[in-house]
Design an enzyme around this catalytic site. Structure first.
Site, PDB file in Angstrom:
ATOM      1  N   PHE A 135       0.866  -1.174   0.000  1.00 56.63           N
ATOM      2  CA  PHE A 135       0.000   0.000   0.000  1.00 56.63           C
ATOM      3  C   PHE A 135       0.913   1.237   0.000  1.00 56.63           C
ATOM      4  O   PHE A 135       1.878   1.294   0.776  1.00 56.63           O
ATOM      5  CB  PHE A 135      -0.898  -0.025   1.242  1.00 56.63           C
ATOM      6  CG  PHE A 135      -2.020   0.963   1.171  1.00 56.63           C
ATOM      7  CD1 PHE A 135      -3.146   0.700   0.406  1.00 56.63           C
ATOM      8  CD2 PHE A 135      -1.951   2.165   1.858  1.00 56.63           C
ATOM      9  CE1 PHE A 135      -4.183   1.620   0.329  1.00 56.63           C
ATOM     10  CE2 PHE A 135      -2.986   3.081   1.777  1.00 56.63           C
ATOM     11  CZ  PHE A 135      -4.106   2.809   1.013  1.00 56.63           C
ATOM     12  N   ASP A 217       2.842  -4.403   8.724  1.00 59.82           N
ATOM     13  CA  ASP A 217       1.617  -3.611   8.610  1.00 59.82           C
ATOM     14  C   ASP A 217       0.452  -4.601   8.611  1.00 59.82           C
ATOM     15  O   ASP A 217       0.260  -5.344   7.642  1.00 59.82           O
ATOM     16  CB  ASP A 217       1.652  -2.783   7.310  1.00 59.82           C
ATOM     17  CG  ASP A 217       0.425  -1.886   7.159  1.00 59.82           C
ATOM     18  OD1 ASP A 217      -0.624  -2.214   7.747  1.00 59.82           O
ATOM     19  OD2 ASP A 217       0.519  -0.883   6.425  1.00 59.82           O
ATOM     20  N   TYR A 242     -10.248   0.749  11.519  1.00 57.54           N
ATOM     21  CA  TYR A 242     -11.525   1.022  10.827  1.00 57.54           C
ATOM     22  C   TYR A 242     -11.935  -0.062   9.842  1.00 57.54           C
ATOM     23  O   TYR A 242     -12.998   0.033   9.249  1.00 57.54           O
ATOM     24  CB  TYR A 242     -11.496   2.392  10.134  1.00 57.54           C
ATOM     25  CG  TYR A 242     -10.261   2.706   9.300  1.00 57.54           C
ATOM     26  CD1 TYR A 242     -10.032   2.094   8.081  1.00 57.54           C
ATOM     27  CD2 TYR A 242      -9.341   3.640   9.746  1.00 57.54           C
ATOM     28  CE1 TYR A 242      -8.908   2.401   7.328  1.00 57.54           C
ATOM     29  CE2 TYR A 242      -8.211   3.956   9.010  1.00 57.54           C
ATOM     30  CZ  TYR A 242      -7.997   3.322   7.792  1.00 57.54           C
ATOM     31  OH  TYR A 242      -6.883   3.634   7.053  1.00 57.54           O
ATOM     32  N   LYS A 243     -11.095  -1.081   9.665  1.00 59.68           N
ATOM     33  CA  LYS A 243     -11.464  -2.153   8.725  1.00 59.68           C
ATOM     34  C   LYS A 243     -12.196  -3.256   9.487  1.00 59.68           C
ATOM     35  O   LYS A 243     -13.333  -3.068   9.901  1.00 59.68           O
ATOM     36  CB  LYS A 243     -10.212  -2.669   8.020  1.00 59.68           C
ATOM     37  CG  LYS A 243      -9.486  -1.598   7.193  1.00 59.68           C
ATOM     38  CD  LYS A 243      -8.255  -2.205   6.530  1.00 59.68           C
ATOM     39  CE  LYS A 243      -7.363  -1.143   5.923  1.00 59.68           C
ATOM     40  NZ  LYS A 243      -7.934  -0.537   4.726  1.00 59.68           N
ATOM     41  N   ARG A 390     -12.467  -6.020  -5.142  1.00 60.07           N
ATOM     42  CA  ARG A 390     -12.205  -6.686  -3.862  1.00 60.07           C
ATOM     43  C   ARG A 390     -13.534  -7.010  -3.191  1.00 60.07           C
ATOM     44  O   ARG A 390     -14.388  -6.132  -3.033  1.00 60.07           O
ATOM     45  CB  ARG A 390     -11.385  -5.783  -2.933  1.00 60.07           C
ATOM     46  CG  ARG A 390      -9.982  -5.535  -3.419  1.00 60.07           C
ATOM     47  CD  ARG A 390      -9.137  -4.884  -2.347  1.00 60.07           C
ATOM     48  NE  ARG A 390      -9.747  -3.680  -1.781  1.00 60.07           N
ATOM     49  CZ  ARG A 390      -9.166  -2.919  -0.876  1.00 60.07           C
ATOM     50  NH1 ARG A 390      -7.973  -3.229  -0.409  1.00 60.07           N
ATOM     51  NH2 ARG A 390      -9.767  -1.836  -0.415  1.00 60.07           N
TER      52      ARG A 390
HETATM   53  C1  LIG Z   1      -1.776  -1.733   4.253  1.00 58.66           C
HETATM   54  C2  LIG Z   1      -2.325  -0.381   4.615  1.00 58.66           C
HETATM   55  N1  LIG Z   1      -1.587   0.443   5.377  1.00 58.66           N
HETATM   56  C3  LIG Z   1      -2.053   1.665   5.714  1.00 58.66           C
HETATM   57  C4  LIG Z   1      -3.291   2.102   5.299  1.00 58.66           C
HETATM   58  C5  LIG Z   1      -3.793   3.464   5.635  1.00 58.66           C
HETATM   59  O1  LIG Z   1      -3.188   4.091   6.660  1.00 58.66           O
HETATM   60  P1  LIG Z   1      -3.880   5.348   7.377  1.00 58.66           P
HETATM   61  O2  LIG Z   1      -4.903   4.791   8.304  1.00 58.66           O
HETATM   62  O3  LIG Z   1      -2.759   6.002   8.041  1.00 58.66           O
HETATM   63  O4  LIG Z   1      -4.509   6.180   6.326  1.00 58.66           O
HETATM   64  C6  LIG Z   1      -4.097   1.260   4.524  1.00 58.66           C
HETATM   65  C7  LIG Z   1      -5.427   1.682   4.055  1.00 58.66           C
HETATM   66  O5  LIG Z   1      -5.791   2.812   3.946  1.00 58.66           O
HETATM   67  C8  LIG Z   1      -3.583   0.003   4.177  1.00 58.66           C
HETATM   68  O6  LIG Z   1      -4.305  -0.811   3.423  1.00 58.66           O
HETATM   69  N1  LIG Z   2      -8.714   4.811   4.708  1.00 59.29           N
HETATM   70  C1  LIG Z   2      -9.457   4.941   3.594  1.00 59.29           C
HETATM   71  C2  LIG Z   2     -10.142   6.120   3.351  1.00 59.29           C
HETATM   72  C3  LIG Z   2     -10.927   6.270   2.203  1.00 59.29           C
HETATM   73  C4  LIG Z   2     -11.034   5.210   1.337  1.00 59.29           C
HETATM   74  C5  LIG Z   2     -10.361   4.027   1.545  1.00 59.29           C
HETATM   75  C6  LIG Z   2      -9.553   3.906   2.678  1.00 59.29           C
HETATM   76  C7  LIG Z   2      -8.801   2.666   2.911  1.00 59.29           C
HETATM   77  O1  LIG Z   2      -8.583   2.289   4.019  1.00 59.29           O
HETATM   78  C8  LIG Z   2      -8.338   1.897   1.753  1.00 59.29           C
HETATM   79  C9  LIG Z   2      -7.706   0.601   2.124  1.00 59.29           C
HETATM   80  N2  LIG Z   2      -6.570   0.730   3.004  1.00 59.29           N
HETATM   81  C10 LIG Z   2      -7.279  -0.219   0.953  1.00 59.29           C
HETATM   82  O2  LIG Z   2      -6.817  -1.325   1.191  1.00 59.29           O
HETATM   83  O3  LIG Z   2      -7.412   0.161  -0.188  1.00 59.29           O
END
Ligand SMILES: Cc1ncc(COP(=O)(O)O)c(C=O)c1O
Ligand SMILES: Nc1ccccc1C(=O)C[C@H](N)C(=O)O
Length: 430
Positions: A135, A217, A242-243, A390
């Site tokens: 990511f 991560d 949040y997931k 997905r």
């Molecule tokens: C592997 C991974 N790391 C980090 C993030 C995002 O990090 P953050 O919560 O800081 O935006 C995501 C998704 O948004 C992710 O899929």
């Molecule tokens: N934080 C977000 C805010 C807005 C839209 C998506 C996200 C995601 O978390 C994407 C996710 N990490 C992803 O695996 O694509």
């Protein structure tokens, strides 16, 4: 995946649901009856429990004001540490190795920075090994931490290259460790696009054999996959809540630091990471807490951490092993149904359950427009570049019948080319 005896009928799906020990938990979530919410790997839905724990903090703020730091129940002062202890069983960690704080990206900054500083002190190689399917935010943060230490990211960030554009071979991680001087291996537990689950234990062992630190991560595994971080000796980890943890948009992230690193000075220090006993002595010298709480920076974000408290009440009614077992059963059924009923789609996720996280990547050349057609028909999914839909049957609120129905809707869209009515992708959130 066993090749035998999968009954692809809807009746069989309904029968599997009757045996599901987690079925009753679905009622805890706010999910419209006419929708299939399959995007919990991006943003989990609201539970009544999360709503209540958030409302509780709002009430306490109203009634107690500043006194909430000490008189709220639970008190706000150690909210991050307390939630960390509640998360510890999901991670196979000790209570004081986990804290809920910051965002995933900030936690990557502070932890990669911390271990780069350690490597400098120890005279080790200040190189980070990641992979080319990560990511993006992980690379942005790592590169920034390297730059801040005067290190050229193009020389100091090494990438394991995927062989097939979907997965990363652990063998290639090991080969890179053998071939190069690596200081930190930083890998995802589950790849965000294909959903491949990497072997955390093997990567950690290999990193340690070669004198490197191992960080992960866990954004796409926490709450869906069981972990054993302490037993595996993982050095550090980060994640969001949040997931699969369903704590709401932008809810506070979390981090793990193995206890053998307690006392190390965090790269991004702040008073909230000071030893709690002396935090209010207001000394100008920073004394890091002797636990993972040291990697907090500023004041705990109580309002955006509060929903996690309720959300963990849902998890407390089961075990992460039971959640994982159902998740594997659902993704297994999903993959088999795609194989059986969707000849125009490919599965980009490993079929071996031991190599699979909680979501499935369904590939189609028109994936973007297919994802729009699905959303219009109540199947909430997302699209990831270049050709992936997905689909996440999150185990706390998804049934086998939901999976069957979602595949049926997808089959119709693909067979009738219903996606053709939609505009190709422009800018914006997908
Ligand atoms: C592997 C991974 N790391 C980090 C993030 C995002 O990090 P953050 O919560 O800081 O935006 C995501 C998704 O948004 C992710 O899929
Ligand atoms: N934080 C977000 C805010 C807005 C839209 C998506 C996200 C995601 O978390 C994407 C996710 N990490 C992803 O695996 O694509």
């Amino acid at each position: 995946m066993d090749g035998d005896e999968f009954d692809p009928s809807r009746e069989a799906a309904v029968a599997r649901d009757r045996e599901d020990p987690l079925a009753a938990l679905r009622d805890r979530f706010s999910l419209p009856d006419d929708e299939f919410y399959m995007d919990g790997n991006s943003l989990g839905p609201l539970s009544t429990d999360a709503e209540e724990s958030l409302a509780r903090v709002v009430d306490e703020w109203r009634e107690l004001g500043i006194r909430g730091w000490t008189d709220a129940d639970p008190e706000w002062f150690d909210y991050g540490e307390r939630l960390g202890a509640r998360l510890a069983p999901l991670l196979g960690a000790d209570d004081d190795e986990v804290v809920v704080t910051n965002s995933t990206t900030v936690n990557i900054h502070t932890l990669v920075g911390t271990f780069l500083d350690r490597l400098r002190e120890e005279g080790g190689p200040t190189t980070v090994l990641a992979n080319d399917l990560d990511f993006p935010t992980d690379h942005y943060a790592i590169r920034a931490q390297l730059r801040q230490r005067g290190l050229d990211p193009d020389d100091h960030l090494h990438l394991v290259e995927s062989r097939d554009g979907r997965t990363v071979e652990e063998d290639d991680v090991v080969a890179a460790l053998e071939a190069e001087d690596v200081g930190i291996v930083f890998m995802p537990s589950v790849l965000y696009r294909s959903g491949q689950l990497l072997d955390v234990e093997r990567i950690t062992e290999a990193a340690h054999e070669h004198g490197a630190y191992a960080g992960f991560d866990l954004a796409h595994s926490i709450g869906a996959v069981d972990h054993d971080l302490s037993a595996h000796g993982v050095d550090f980890a980060v994640w969001c809540t949040y997931k699969y943890l369903n704590a709401g948009p932008g809810s506070v992230g979390g981090l793990y630091v193995n206890e053998r690193h307690f006392g190390t000075t965090p790269a991004l220090a702040g008073w909230w990471g000071n030893d709690k006993e002396t935090q209010f002595d207001m000394e100008l010298t920073y004394t890091p807490a002797r636990n993972a709480g040291a990697w907090q920076i500023g004041t705990v974000h109580v309002l955006s951490a509060a929903p996690l408290d309720g959300s963990l009440d849902v998890f407390a009614e089961t075990t992460i092993e039971a959640v994982r077992e159902k998740s594997v059963a659902l993704t297994d059924a999903l993959i088999r149904l795609v194989d059986e009923r969707l000849p125009d789609c490919a599965v980009g996720t490993p079929r071996d359950a031991a190599r699979r996280g909680g979501h499935v990547a369904i590939e189609h050349p028109e994936a973007y427009r297919v994802s729009l057609a699905l959303k219009d028909r109540g199947v909430v999914v997302d699209f990831r570049q270049p050709n992936v839909v997905r689909v996440c049957p999150a185990p706390l609120y998804t049934s086998h019948a939901d999976v069957w129905d979602a595949v049926e809707i997808l089959r119709e869209i693909v067979e009738t080319e219903a996606y053709a009515e939609y505009e190709p992708r422009g800018a914006g959130v997908t």
